[in-house]
Design a protein around this motif. Structure first.
Motif, mmCIF file in Angstrom:
data_model
loop_
_atom_site.group_PDB
_atom_site.id
_atom_site.type_symbol
_atom_site.label_atom_id
_atom_site.label_comp_id
_atom_site.label_asym_id
_atom_site.label_seq_id
_atom_site.Cartn_x
_atom_site.Cartn_y
_atom_site.Cartn_z
ATOM 1 N N ARG A 143 0.834 -1.215 0.000
ATOM 2 C CA ARG A 143 0.000 0.000 0.000
ATOM 3 C C ARG A 143 0.866 1.261 0.000
ATOM 4 N NH1 ARG A 143 -3.221 -2.970 3.693
ATOM 5 N NH2 ARG A 143 -2.269 -1.882 5.456
ATOM 6 N N GLU A 144 2.026 1.198 0.644
ATOM 7 C CA GLU A 144 2.918 2.355 0.675
ATOM 8 C C GLU A 144 3.431 2.689 -0.716
ATOM 9 O OE1 GLU A 144 6.709 3.717 3.426
ATOM 10 O OE2 GLU A 144 6.729 1.725 2.509
ATOM 11 N N GLY A 145 3.639 1.675 -1.555
ATOM 12 C CA GLY A 145 3.987 1.908 -2.953
ATOM 13 C C GLY A 145 5.469 1.994 -3.270
ATOM 14 N N ILE A 146 6.346 1.797 -2.288
ATOM 15 C CA ILE A 146 7.785 1.867 -2.550
ATOM 16 C C ILE A 146 8.317 0.533 -3.056
ATOM 17 C CG2 ILE A 146 10.050 2.258 -1.496
ATOM 18 C CD1 ILE A 146 8.734 4.309 0.325
ATOM 19 N N VAL A 147 7.833 -0.562 -2.493
ATOM 20 C CA VAL A 147 8.168 -1.889 -3.011
ATOM 21 C C VAL A 147 6.935 -2.449 -3.711
ATOM 22 C CG1 VAL A 147 9.862 -2.316 -1.204
ATOM 23 C CG2 VAL A 147 7.515 -3.086 -0.878
ATOM 24 N N ASP A 148 7.150 -3.374 -4.656
ATOM 25 C CA ASP A 148 6.012 -3.991 -5.320
ATOM 26 C C ASP A 148 6.057 -5.502 -5.130
ATOM 27 O OD1 ASP A 148 7.821 -5.040 -7.208
ATOM 28 O OD2 ASP A 148 7.491 -3.379 -8.595
ATOM 29 N N ARG A 149 5.047 -6.163 -5.641
ATOM 30 C CA ARG A 149 4.922 -7.602 -5.417
ATOM 31 C C ARG A 149 6.058 -8.382 -6.064
ATOM 32 N NH1 ARG A 149 1.262 -11.258 -7.785
ATOM 33 N NH2 ARG A 149 0.661 -12.992 -6.438
ATOM 34 N N ASP A 150 6.538 -7.923 -7.205
ATOM 35 C CA ASP A 150 7.677 -8.600 -7.843
ATOM 36 C C ASP A 150 8.916 -8.551 -6.960
ATOM 37 O OD1 ASP A 150 6.184 -9.293 -10.035
ATOM 38 O OD2 ASP A 150 6.842 -7.609 -11.266
ATOM 39 N N ASP A 151 9.130 -7.407 -6.287
ATOM 40 C CA ASP A 151 10.251 -7.303 -5.346
ATOM 41 C C ASP A 151 10.146 -8.374 -4.260
ATOM 42 O OD1 ASP A 151 11.272 -5.023 -6.631
ATOM 43 O OD2 ASP A 151 10.043 -3.677 -5.418
ATOM 44 N N LEU A 152 8.940 -8.539 -3.736
ATOM 45 C CA LEU A 152 8.742 -9.497 -2.655
ATOM 46 C C LEU A 152 8.900 -10.935 -3.147
ATOM 47 C CD1 LEU A 152 5.678 -7.933 -0.761
ATOM 48 C CD2 LEU A 152 8.125 -7.528 -0.422
ATOM 49 N N LEU A 153 8.369 -11.232 -4.324
ATOM 50 C CA LEU A 153 8.479 -12.587 -4.863
ATOM 51 C C LEU A 153 9.937 -12.969 -5.101
ATOM 52 C CD1 LEU A 153 5.495 -12.518 -7.375
ATOM 53 C CD2 LEU A 153 5.686 -14.003 -5.361
ATOM 54 N N LEU A 154 10.713 -12.035 -5.640
ATOM 55 C CA LEU A 154 12.127 -12.298 -5.897
ATOM 56 C C LEU A 154 12.889 -12.486 -4.591
ATOM 57 C CD1 LEU A 154 14.391 -12.546 -7.971
ATOM 58 C CD2 LEU A 154 14.662 -10.049 -7.873
ATOM 59 N N ALA A 155 12.638 -11.595 -3.633
ATOM 60 C CA ALA A 155 13.330 -11.694 -2.348
ATOM 61 C C ALA A 155 12.950 -12.973 -1.611
ATOM 62 C CB ALA A 155 13.002 -10.471 -1.487
ATOM 63 N N ALA A 156 11.692 -13.370 -1.688
ATOM 64 C CA ALA A 156 11.251 -14.605 -1.032
ATOM 65 C C ALA A 156 11.944 -15.823 -1.635
ATOM 66 C CB ALA A 156 9.735 -14.743 -1.148
ATOM 67 N N ALA A 157 12.045 -15.849 -2.963
ATOM 68 C CA ALA A 157 12.693 -16.975 -3.640
ATOM 69 C C ALA A 157 14.166 -17.072 -3.287
ATOM 70 C CB ALA A 157 12.521 -16.838 -5.151
ATOM 71 N N ARG A 158 14.800 -15.943 -2.968
ATOM 72 C CA ARG A 158 16.222 -15.916 -2.640
ATOM 73 C C ARG A 158 16.494 -16.010 -1.144
ATOM 74 N NH1 ARG A 158 18.290 -10.918 -6.570
ATOM 75 N NH2 ARG A 158 18.248 -12.082 -8.545
ATOM 76 N N SER A 159 15.462 -16.079 -0.340
ATOM 77 C CA SER A 159 15.638 -16.075 1.114
ATOM 78 C C SER A 159 16.195 -17.407 1.604
ATOM 79 C CB SER A 159 14.302 -15.780 1.802
ATOM 80 O OG SER A 159 13.360 -16.803 1.531
ATOM 81 N N PRO A 160 16.746 -17.448 2.823
ATOM 82 C CA PRO A 160 17.286 -18.698 3.362
ATOM 83 C C PRO A 160 16.255 -19.817 3.376
ATOM 84 C CG PRO A 160 17.985 -16.831 4.697
ATOM 85 C CD PRO A 160 16.978 -16.303 3.721
ATOM 86 N N ARG A 161 16.754 -21.041 3.294
ATOM 87 C CA ARG A 161 15.856 -22.190 3.168
ATOM 88 C C ARG A 161 14.881 -22.276 4.325
ATOM 89 N NH1 ARG A 161 18.678 -27.804 2.023
ATOM 90 N NH2 ARG A 161 19.220 -26.580 0.162
ATOM 91 N N THR A 162 15.355 -22.024 5.541
ATOM 92 C CA THR A 162 14.471 -22.065 6.702
ATOM 93 C C THR A 162 13.467 -20.911 6.618
ATOM 94 O OG1 THR A 162 16.217 -23.004 8.079
ATOM 95 C CG2 THR A 162 14.343 -22.021 9.217
ATOM 96 N N GLY A 163 12.217 -21.234 6.496
ATOM 97 C CA GLY A 163 11.171 -20.221 6.398
ATOM 98 C C GLY A 163 10.901 -19.742 4.986
ATOM 99 N N ARG A 164 11.608 -20.290 3.993
ATOM 100 C CA ARG A 164 11.425 -19.800 2.616
ATOM 101 C C ARG A 164 10.003 -20.058 2.111
ATOM 102 N NH1 ARG A 164 15.324 -22.422 -1.479
ATOM 103 N NH2 ARG A 164 16.846 -21.199 -0.274
ATOM 104 N N ALA A 165 9.462 -21.224 2.395
ATOM 105 C CA ALA A 165 8.112 -21.549 1.921
ATOM 106 C C ALA A 165 7.086 -20.560 2.483
ATOM 107 C CB ALA A 165 7.740 -22.977 2.307
#
Length: 290
Positions: A143-165
């Protein structure tokens, strides 16, 4: 309503027009004078607990993170952090004090600014907390508009294995369409009901946008706040709106903030019961049509 209670219902932070809709100017002035709420900047009110993080950062030498970082960005949360959330470098010793501590590699910018980045904050929360708490953070970030959903999807895919799902799920479901944690938590409850497929801010011809809509079952689920319904005009709008929905054959379920935040199992049971009989009705109509 007391301004502290109003701010909690609004997600812990709110501009004046949202806050004054649930309380009075005199009560806001009194709560500011008592130090029970704060006004950190123009047209922004928050709970006094938000100031604790600055003292925690100074005491630990760490970086505000997780729910405390979300507070720093002015995002609406399901609830305030119980303790200041601090992330320390991996080599740092555990400091004494009532903190929620995490260890991770921090960027120079994060250490300099004393707060984790927006994208990292969303992913950290997604990996650490329950789905509804984390999705409230993610929705606020969008809602703030600085990050978008693509940013989150990419960061989630690159996050550590524990908690990635967990992070991938939050990123996939995050939406700017839900207005506040109340609507987000109602969405999470509705998504847990088998046989229900809701979308946020679905449009119904003649009725307008509704909080949650399942078109196949003809179900509308609304998060009802005093903000829009405590005047005579608001009552009339409600009557007109839901009468139109009934004339279209829709079933409308309405839940309060207290229902959603403190009685989620009861809310889920109520929705599930309506889903069952609407499904039976749909099967019956199909049989008659055949």
């Amino acid at each position: 309503m007391d301004p502290v209670e109003a701010l909690r219902e609004l997600g812990g932070v709110a501009p004046f027009h949202e806050l004054i809709a649930l309380t009075t100017r005199a009560k806001v002035t009194g709560a500011l004078a008592d130090g029970r709420i704060l006004k950190p900047r123009h047209d922004r009110y928050c709970l006094a607990d938000a100031s604790l993080i600055h003292r925690a950062v100074a005491a630990t030498g760490g970086t505000a993170s997780h729910l405390s970082a979300a507070q720093e960005f002015g995002w609406k949360l399901k609830h305030d952090p119980v303790r200041p959330c601090i992330t320390l470098p991996r080599s740092a010793r555990k400091p004494a004090g009532p903190y929620e501590l995490h260890w991770a590699d921090l960027s120079e910018r994060e250490r300099r600014r004393n707060v984790t980045s927006r994208t990292r904050t969303v992913i950290d929360c997604a990996r650490a907390y329950d789905h509804d708490v984390a999705l409230c953070v993610a929705d606020s970030a969008l809602r703030e508009g600085i990050v978008d959903r693509d940013d989150l999807l990419l960061a989630a895919a690159r996050s550590p294995r524990t908690g990635r799902a967990k992070a991938v799920r939050v990123a996939a479901e995050a939406s700017h369409l839900r207005a506040n944690p109340f609507e987000t938590c109602l969405y999470v409850i509705a998504r847990s009901v088998q046989g229900l497929d809701v979308v946020p801010q679905g449009e119904v011809p003649g009725v307008g946008f509704v909080d949650l809509l399942d078109r196949a079952l003809g179900m509308v689920i609304e998060a009802e706040s005093l903000e829009h319904h405590w005047t005579k005009a608001g009552l009339q709008r409600d009557v007109d709106r839901y009468t139109k929905a009934a004339r279209l054959g829709l079933v409308v379920l309405r839940f309060t903030w207290t229902d959603v935040m403190f009685q989620p199992d009861d809310v889920a049971a109520a929705i599930a019961e309506v889903v069952r009989w609407r499904t039976v009705q749909a099967v019956g109509r199909h049989g008659l049509a055949a």
